[in-house]
Design an enzyme around this catalytic site. Structure first.
Site, short mmCIF file in Angstrom:
data_model
loop_
_atom_site.label_atom_id
_atom_site.label_comp_id
_atom_site.label_asym_id
_atom_site.label_seq_id
_atom_site.Cartn_x
_atom_site.Cartn_y
_atom_site.Cartn_z
N HIS A 50 1.20 -1.46 -0.17
CA HIS A 50 0.00 -0.30 0.07
C HIS A 50 0.73 1.39 0.29
O HIS A 50 0.51 2.47 0.72
CB HIS A 50 -0.83 -0.21 1.68
N ASP A 67 -0.78 -5.49 5.88
CA ASP A 67 -1.66 -5.47 5.28
C ASP A 67 -1.39 -5.95 3.74
O ASP A 67 -0.84 -5.53 2.82
CB ASP A 67 -3.17 -5.41 5.89
N GLU A 68 -2.07 -6.91 2.91
CA GLU A 68 -1.88 -7.39 1.69
C GLU A 68 -0.82 -6.80 1.23
O GLU A 68 -0.84 -6.11 0.24
CB GLU A 68 -3.45 -6.25 1.20
N ALA A 69 -0.09 -7.20 1.52
CA ALA A 69 1.58 -7.29 1.33
C ALA A 69 2.59 -8.32 -0.15
O ALA A 69 3.60 -8.90 0.35
CB ALA A 69 2.47 -7.17 2.31
#
Length: 523
Positions: free
Chosen positions: A267, A330-332
């Site tokens: 992100h 998150d969401e790496a």
């Protein structure tokens, strides 16, 4: 003949029964209508539901000469008194001056020796001579004042006693200003709305692929370049350091702690677009205005990356008096697992070096959470068992959990198919679903003592206006506030739905554009 008479008698009884049933059916309300007709008393309307509320005795009548008294003259108590006076002057039309000392009127009493109230609990006693608010701490007095606001009807405070304290220490909401930029004034409005329902944490998602919204002196292009735009384009914007400090101060005066989030290592497209040297290939990507996730990553192998992380977290920590600093995680998907673990280890060490406690999304459980790190769960009923098991194991190992299950607590999920803004990847979240779960029993095998609290995030991929923000947040954020505050024994959907409906006049008076959910018996 007897048989004929008997038959006629039976037919007459049946006809009468049908006639009565039809008549009764014409008047018999539907379940929601029945709830609408059942008037709640003032103490039954309180939201969040208190530990104990006992109506009784004569009302206290507020008059032109009523004074708010702040006891021994503590500056903090006086500030609470002044704020309460501001909040009550409009509804009552009375001057309500604030003065030190005790007597009749509205009395704020700070008593560190008060038993059974805890750090944020309070006792409210309304009698004919006075309304007395007692607490061990200023926070408790503030919450007593918010309860008093709900009890005031015209110039009357009904007689009775409330004894109350929160179930969880962390009662939070989150606003994402990265996908769409919002001003400090807009966020301050949300602080006021939340604080009156005893929410005490505001998590601000400051950075993402679409925008970097806080000025960082050591890396100025993050805001000046990375802050331009957002989802769908548009001008974007950012907060100066003074803007951020103003929000922190405003929130603290209302006993709300601001928790900043700088998301990493994923992100991060706004940062990578601002500084080419942060990219592994030395080439800056274009700014991003879409809504995909998982495609960006800081360059874990570059030492410059850790200088960047140190600079940013040092500046944010210096601006933030609260104990927590959220580092995302998150969401790496663009960061290999081994690199992710190595990066998060170093990032957590930076947070600790600046005297803060790490908060990260629950994916940190797949790496090595630092001692004391708090994990924020955002999974849902269909999240893989292995992922749930990792988080549960981390909780049993001593890591506190903030619960934000997306299929209950994400305020950007649509209520139903007719909701215009919002997303559906976690399913529809009507108000009853937002409320109908028990945070203390959410993870099997994890004790309630491992749960720090509950947070209601509002992601803004589809939220660009105050109207859409408030439509998606209200009334669900009030349901989540009750889950975080009220004892498990008070959690009951039909009763809560009636309490929620009773807040409509307050929401209307504050010009909050809430969703008139069909599962709530609005009057």
């Amino acid at each position: 003949m007897r048989r004929v008479v008997r038959t006629l008698g039976v037919l007459l009884v049946l006809a009468a029964a049908v006639s009565c049933a039809q008549a009764r059916g014409a008047d018999d309300p539907k379940p929601g209508e029945r709830l609408r007709r059942a008037e709640l008393g003032p103490y039954e309307r309180l939201l969040p539901a208190p530990v104990s509320a006992r109506p009784g005795g004569p009302a206290h009548v507020l008059a032109p000469g009523t004074v708010i008294r702040t006891g021994t003259g503590s500056e903090e108590v006086r500030q609470i008194g002044e704020r309460l006076a501001e909040q009550l002057r409009g509804p009552t039309g009375l001057p309500l001056p604030v003065a030190d000392g005790e007597g009749d009127g509205i009395v704020l009493r700070l008593d560190p020796s008060a038993r059974g109230l805890g750090d944020e609990g309070y006792r409210l006693e309304s009698t004919a001579p006075a309304v007395t608010l007692t607490a061990r701490t200023p926070a408790g007095l503030f919450y007593a004042g918010q309860t008093l606001r709900q009890l005031v009807t015209g110039t009357h405070v009904p007689g009775g006693t409330v004894t109350d304290a929160p179930r969880f220490a962390y009662r939070g909401a989150m606003i994402d200003i990265a996908r769409h930029h919002f001003t400090v004034a807009q966020v301050q409005r949300y602080v006021d709305q939340l604080a009156q329902y005893k929410i005490n944490k505001l998590h601000v998602h400051l950075t993402d692929d679409q925008g970097w919204r806080l000025d960082i002196a050591s890396w100025p292009r993050l805001a000046s370049y990375g802050g331009v735009g957002g989802v769908g384009g548009g001008p974007g914007g950012h907060w100066t350091r003074d803007d951020y400090k103003a929000l922190v101060s405003y929130a603290a005066e209302r006993h709300v702690e601001v928790i900043p989030e700088i998301d990493m290592p994923g992100h991060t497209n706004a940062a990578l677009a601002s500084y080419a040297e942060l990219n592994c290939d030395g080439k800056a990507p274009p700014r991003y205005t879409g809504t995909k996730v998982g495609f960006s990553s800081l360059c874990v192998s570059k030492e410059l990356t850790y200088e960047f992380v140190d600079d940013v977290l040092r500046e944010v920590a210096a601006l933030t008096p609260g104990r927590y600093l959220h580092i995302g995680g998150d969401e790496a998907h663009a960061t290999p697992a081994a690199d992710y673990a190595a990066f998060m280890e170093r990032a957590q060490a930076v947070v600790a070096a600046y005297g803060k406690t790490v908060v990260a999304w629950h994916q940190l459980a797949a790496a090595d959470p630092a001692d004391g790190a708090v994990l924020q769960w955002w999974g849902h009923d269909k999240t893989a068992a292995a992922e749930r098991d990792r988080v549960a194991a981390a909780a049993r190992a001593g890591h506190k959990l903030i619960l934000s299950p997306a299929d209950h607590a994400y305020l950007d999920m649509k209520y139903d198919k007719d909701t215009k803004p919002g997303l559906t990847w976690a399913g529809y979240v009507p108000v009853e679903r937002a409320y109908s779960w028990d945070p203390g029993a959410y993870f099997p095998g994890v004790p309630e003592s491992a749960v720090l609290g509950v947070e209601a995030p509002l992601w803004t991929e589809t939220i660009a206006t105050r109207e859409d923000w408030e439509l998606m947040a209200f009334p669900r954020v009030l349901s989540l506030a009750e889950l975080a505050w009220s004892p498990a024994t008070r959690l009951d959907w039909p009763a809560h739905a009636r309490r929620l409906a009773a807040q409509a006049p307050t929401l209307d008076a504050q010009n909050i554009g809430y969703h008139r959910a069909p599962d709530v018996p609005w009057s």
